[in-house]
Design an enzyme around this catalytic site. Structure first.
Site, PDB file in Angstrom:
ATOM      1  N   GLY A 134     -44.758 -35.762 -40.294  1.00  0.00           N
ATOM      2  CA  GLY A 134     -43.922 -34.773 -39.781  1.00  0.00           C
ATOM      3  C   GLY A 134     -44.097 -33.189 -40.307  1.00  0.00           C
ATOM      4  N   TRP A 159     -40.836 -37.421 -31.358  1.00  0.00           N
ATOM      5  CA  TRP A 159     -39.657 -36.377 -31.301  1.00  0.00           C
ATOM      6  C   TRP A 159     -39.849 -35.292 -30.328  1.00  0.00           C
ATOM      7  CZ3 TRP A 159     -35.704 -37.973 -33.973  1.00  0.00           C
ATOM      8  CH2 TRP A 159     -35.504 -38.639 -35.150  1.00  0.00           C
ATOM      9  N   ILE A 160     -40.464 -35.481 -29.458  1.00  0.00           N
ATOM     10  CA  ILE A 160     -40.945 -34.079 -28.700  1.00  0.00           C
ATOM     11  C   ILE A 160     -39.929 -34.105 -27.596  1.00  0.00           C
ATOM     12  CG2 ILE A 160     -43.171 -33.216 -27.503  1.00  0.00           C
ATOM     13  CD1 ILE A 160     -43.372 -33.946 -30.520  1.00  0.00           C
ATOM     14  N   ARG A 273      -1.380 -29.386 -38.157  1.00  0.00           N
ATOM     15  CA  ARG A 273      -0.892 -30.623 -38.775  1.00  0.00           C
ATOM     16  C   ARG A 273       0.145 -30.385 -39.649  1.00  0.00           C
ATOM     17  NH1 ARG A 273      -0.367 -35.861 -38.190  1.00  0.00           N
ATOM     18  NH2 ARG A 273      -0.520 -36.943 -40.191  1.00  0.00           N
ATOM     19  N   GLN A 341     -12.875 -33.118 -43.873  1.00  0.00           N
ATOM     20  CA  GLN A 341     -11.892 -33.711 -45.136  1.00  0.00           C
ATOM     21  C   GLN A 341     -10.480 -33.061 -44.524  1.00  0.00           C
ATOM     22  OE1 GLN A 341     -12.296 -35.699 -47.306  1.00  0.00           O
ATOM     23  NE2 GLN A 341     -10.369 -35.627 -48.416  1.00  0.00           N
ATOM     24  N   GLY A 344      -8.356 -35.285 -42.021  1.00  0.00           N
ATOM     25  CA  GLY A 344      -7.889 -36.464 -42.478  1.00  0.00           C
ATOM     26  C   GLY A 344      -8.729 -37.666 -41.698  1.00  0.00           C
ATOM     27  N   GLU A 368     -37.742 -28.092 -37.080  1.00  0.00           N
ATOM     28  CA  GLU A 368     -38.445 -26.650 -37.497  1.00  0.00           C
ATOM     29  C   GLU A 368     -38.807 -26.736 -39.021  1.00  0.00           C
ATOM     30  OE1 GLU A 368     -38.269 -25.119 -34.334  1.00  0.00           O
ATOM     31  OE2 GLU A 368     -39.161 -23.312 -34.603  1.00  0.00           O
TER      32      GLU A 368
HETATM   33  C1  LIG Z   1     -33.482 -33.835 -32.856  1.00  0.00           C
HETATM   34  C2  LIG Z   1     -34.902 -33.651 -33.333  1.00  0.00           C
HETATM   35  C3  LIG Z   1     -35.755 -32.684 -32.466  1.00  0.00           C
HETATM   36  C4  LIG Z   1     -36.930 -32.688 -32.637  1.00  0.00           C
HETATM   37  N1  LIG Z   1     -37.896 -31.770 -31.776  1.00  0.00           N
HETATM   38  C5  LIG Z   1     -39.208 -31.774 -31.813  1.00  0.00           C
HETATM   39  C6  LIG Z   1     -40.016 -30.822 -31.025  1.00  0.00           C
HETATM   40  O1  LIG Z   1     -39.823 -30.616 -30.025  1.00  0.00           O
HETATM   41  N2  LIG Z   1     -41.255 -30.933 -31.247  1.00  0.00           N
HETATM   42  C7  LIG Z   1     -41.967 -31.480 -32.454  1.00  0.00           C
HETATM   43  O2  LIG Z   1     -43.276 -31.407 -32.720  1.00  0.00           O
HETATM   44  N3  LIG Z   1     -41.019 -32.042 -33.560  1.00  0.00           N
HETATM   45  C8  LIG Z   1     -39.714 -32.082 -33.248  1.00  0.00           C
HETATM   46  N4  LIG Z   1     -39.010 -32.690 -34.102  1.00  0.00           N
HETATM   47  C9  LIG Z   1     -39.502 -33.235 -35.346  1.00  0.00           C
HETATM   48  C10 LIG Z   1     -39.060 -32.409 -36.761  1.00  0.00           C
HETATM   49  O3  LIG Z   1     -39.902 -31.242 -36.672  1.00  0.00           O
HETATM   50  C11 LIG Z   1     -39.293 -33.470 -38.059  1.00  0.00           C
HETATM   51  O4  LIG Z   1     -38.681 -34.362 -37.954  1.00  0.00           O
HETATM   52  C12 LIG Z   1     -39.534 -32.560 -39.192  1.00  0.00           C
HETATM   53  O5  LIG Z   1     -40.479 -31.597 -39.396  1.00  0.00           O
HETATM   54  C13 LIG Z   1     -39.556 -33.554 -40.560  1.00  0.00           C
HETATM   55  O6  LIG Z   1     -40.676 -34.322 -40.282  1.00  0.00           O
HETATM   56  P1  LIG Z   1     -40.263 -36.058 -40.551  1.00  0.00           P
HETATM   57  O7  LIG Z   1     -39.042 -36.334 -39.519  1.00  0.00           O
HETATM   58  O8  LIG Z   1     -41.560 -36.818 -40.091  1.00  0.00           O
HETATM   59  O9  LIG Z   1     -39.949 -36.313 -41.969  1.00  0.00           O
HETATM   60  P2  LIG Z   1     -40.877 -36.259 -43.299  1.00  0.00           P
HETATM   61  O10 LIG Z   1     -42.176 -35.269 -43.189  1.00  0.00           O
HETATM   62  O11 LIG Z   1     -41.350 -37.807 -43.081  1.00  0.00           O
HETATM   63  O12 LIG Z   1     -39.978 -35.950 -44.324  1.00  0.00           O
HETATM   64  C14 LIG Z   1     -39.001 -36.928 -44.546  1.00  0.00           C
HETATM   65  C15 LIG Z   1     -38.314 -36.148 -45.824  1.00  0.00           C
HETATM   66  O13 LIG Z   1     -39.259 -36.265 -47.002  1.00  0.00           O
HETATM   67  C16 LIG Z   1     -38.885 -34.925 -47.756  1.00  0.00           C
HETATM   68  N5  LIG Z   1     -40.241 -34.359 -48.011  1.00  0.00           N
HETATM   69  C17 LIG Z   1     -41.203 -34.264 -47.316  1.00  0.00           C
HETATM   70  N6  LIG Z   1     -42.105 -33.473 -47.368  1.00  0.00           N
HETATM   71  C18 LIG Z   1     -41.710 -32.838 -48.645  1.00  0.00           C
HETATM   72  C19 LIG Z   1     -42.323 -32.031 -49.618  1.00  0.00           C
HETATM   73  N7  LIG Z   1     -43.557 -31.492 -49.345  1.00  0.00           N
HETATM   74  N8  LIG Z   1     -41.647 -31.575 -50.594  1.00  0.00           N
HETATM   75  C20 LIG Z   1     -40.146 -32.168 -50.700  1.00  0.00           C
HETATM   76  N9  LIG Z   1     -39.780 -33.119 -49.774  1.00  0.00           N
HETATM   77  C21 LIG Z   1     -40.425 -33.374 -48.846  1.00  0.00           C
HETATM   78  C22 LIG Z   1     -37.651 -34.314 -46.845  1.00  0.00           C
HETATM   79  O14 LIG Z   1     -36.469 -34.372 -47.567  1.00  0.00           O
HETATM   80  C23 LIG Z   1     -37.797 -34.865 -45.602  1.00  0.00           C
HETATM   81  O15 LIG Z   1     -36.576 -34.622 -45.083  1.00  0.00           O
HETATM   82  C24 LIG Z   1     -37.598 -32.842 -33.878  1.00  0.00           C
HETATM   83  C25 LIG Z   1     -36.717 -33.633 -34.658  1.00  0.00           C
HETATM   84  C26 LIG Z   1     -35.422 -34.068 -34.573  1.00  0.00           C
HETATM   85  C27 LIG Z   1     -34.744 -34.785 -35.499  1.00  0.00           C
END
Ligand SMILES: Cc1cc2nc3c(=O)[nH]c(=O)nc-3n(C[C@H](O)[C@H](O)[C@H](O)COP(=O)(O)OP(=O)(O)OC[C@H]3O[C@@H](n4cnc5c(N)ncnc54)[C@H](O)[C@@H]3O)c2cc1C
Length: 383
Positions: A134, A159-160, A273, A341, A344, A368
């Site tokens: 990702g 996730w696309i 409230r 918070q 409540g 992103e």
């Molecule tokens: C609702 C939604 C819509 C999306 N739409 C699209 C889309 O249209 N097209 C598309 O291509 N993608 C899309 N995404 C994907 C999104 O861009 C990825 O989820 C994001 O880039 C993170 O990748 P990952 O989920 O594989 O997390 P990973 O890369 O596995 O990372 C997991 C966690 O590890 C930590 N981490 C990772 N690398 C590092 C580093 N170098 N340094 C420190 N910490 C790190 C962070 O805490 C991170 O959150 C979407 C995601 C969501 C949730």
């Protein structure tokens, strides 16, 4: 309470902001809870957005759009996301990735693929993320191999947005394997979703932004014409980095809209409230909590609009885009937490707007580029 006032918005973007506000009040906000609960794709609202000329309108006029610039896009984004993040994401994703083609593609590609999106006849998507990768953009494994006049695509994307609903997607795929040049191994392609070897299904239901749909795509010897390459082979990483500079300003707008919704909701609830014979807003600690929310919100919004100008002027764009995205999306998380918070026990009722906003706020800190990646960029590009 008027949080999204237009005094910070450049004059030329104020009309579109007003249009977006009116549309959001009429079509997005009243339907937000229903779509959140059903998890349905808001097809009718998308159609209304197209008719109102508020979808896919960053596309230049020569390809059928209104040529909205980054300020206009940001102004619209804040309004849409305040009304509801899930529906807003669907409206914005209808043209996701088109910018890469209209900025770097050929006239023929723009005419054939971008124009129908601007005219509301088609929708697009952007496929970068994969099941096993990702954050590491240079590590993506889906391949596109040249074979005569075609490219053959194999691999998976996850996730696309619109992977199922789109007519075509912009695909980021591996075309090289040079370990000494990790940033030159990928390219961008236009892939029509009805091509043989393209299979997509929705990913499992999400806990937030449920009115937007994401897909798992599998490419199995999926053949596309070589003419569908955008720019040149090896350009992919750089095209994506450029695209993300604009995209992250927009995502900062997601954070601002969500934060505004959380503050509005918290303000209203605390002034209504009653406990101990007075409204809870009479307690000084609650007043300070609300004050802190406003301080964070205004700081974030000021930074976002400053970043918008820097990015538009290509003045250390990556640094400013990452900073705006980080601050605005984390502000949304923080104010939503405080808003919960102050609600409540009612905070956890599914029917409450604050509960929806709280969940939605969890997403922009990830997509992103997770905020850890943004911090890498901020540190690496500090002036
Ligand atoms: C609702 C939604 C819509 C999306 N739409 C699209 C889309 O249209 N097209 C598309 O291509 N993608 C899309 N995404 C994907 C999104 O861009 C990825 O989820 C994001 O880039 C993170 O990748 P990952 O989920 O594989 O997390 P990973 O890369 O596995 O990372 C997991 C966690 O590890 C930590 N981490 C990772 N690398 C590092 C580093 N170098 N340094 C420190 N910490 C790190 C962070 O805490 C991170 O959150 C979407 C995601 C969501 C949730």
């Amino acid at each position: 309470m008027e949080l999204l006032d237009d005094s910070i918005v450049p004059e030329h973007a104020r009309d579109i902001k007003a249009e977006a506000r009116e549309f959001a009040q009429e079509h997005i906000k009243p339907n937000a809870q229903e779509y959140f609960q059903s998890g349905d794709y808001p097809e009718e609202i998308l159609e209304a957005g197209r008719e109102a000329n508020l979808v896919a309108q960053d596309i230049p006029e020569e390809w059928g759009g209104r040529g909205l610039d980054l300020a206009q896009l940001l102004a619209m984004t804040e309004e849409f996301y305040r009304a509801d993040a899930g529906i807003a994401l669907t409206l914005q994703l209808a043209s996701f990735g088109c910018e890469i083609t209209y900025e770097h593609g050929s006239e023929e590609q723009c005419e054939r693929y971008v124009r129908p999106v601007a005219e509301g006849e088609q929708r697009s998507g952007l496929a970068v993320s994969e099941p096993e990768t990702g954050s590491d953009l240079a590590g993506m494994q889906t391949t596109a191999e040249r074979d005569g006049d075609e490219y053959v695509i194999n691999g998976e994307k996850y996730w696309i947005g619109n992977g199922v609903e789109a007519d075509w997607i912009t695909l980021y795929a591996r075309t090289g394997d040079d370990e000494d040049n990790r940033y030159g191994n990928h390219s961008m392609f236009i892939v029509p979703t009805d091509t043989d070897g393209y299979e997509a299904e929705h990913i499992p239901e999400k806990m937030a932004m449920r009115a937007s749909k994401q897909a798992h795509i599998e490419f199995d010897d999926c053949r596309i014409p070589a003419a569908n390459l955008i720019g040149s082979e090896g350009d992919g990483f750089m095209l994506l980095a450029d695209f993300f500079n604009h995209g992250r300003v927009a995502v900062a707008g997601h954070g601002i809209g969500i934060a505004a919704a959380a503050i509005e909701e918290a303000w209203e609830f605390t002034h209504d409230r009653e406990e101990f014979g007075r409204t809870i807003s009479d307690f000084q600690s609650v007043q300070h909590g609300l004050a802190d929310m406003l301080v964070e919100f205004e700081s974030a919004r000021t930074l976002v609009w400053r970043a918008r100008e820097k990015v538009a002027n290509e003045d250390n764009a990556g640094y400013w885009a990452a900073m705006a995205k980080t601050k605005a999306t984390e502000t949304a998380v923080d104010v939503a937490e405080q808003g919960m918070q102050f609600h409540g026990g009612r905070s956890v009722l599914d029917e409450r707007r604050i509960a929806r906003v709280y969940r939605d706020a969890r997403i922009p800190v990830i997509y992103e580029g997770a905020n850890e990646i943004q911090r890498n960029l901020i540190y690496g590009q500090a002036p």
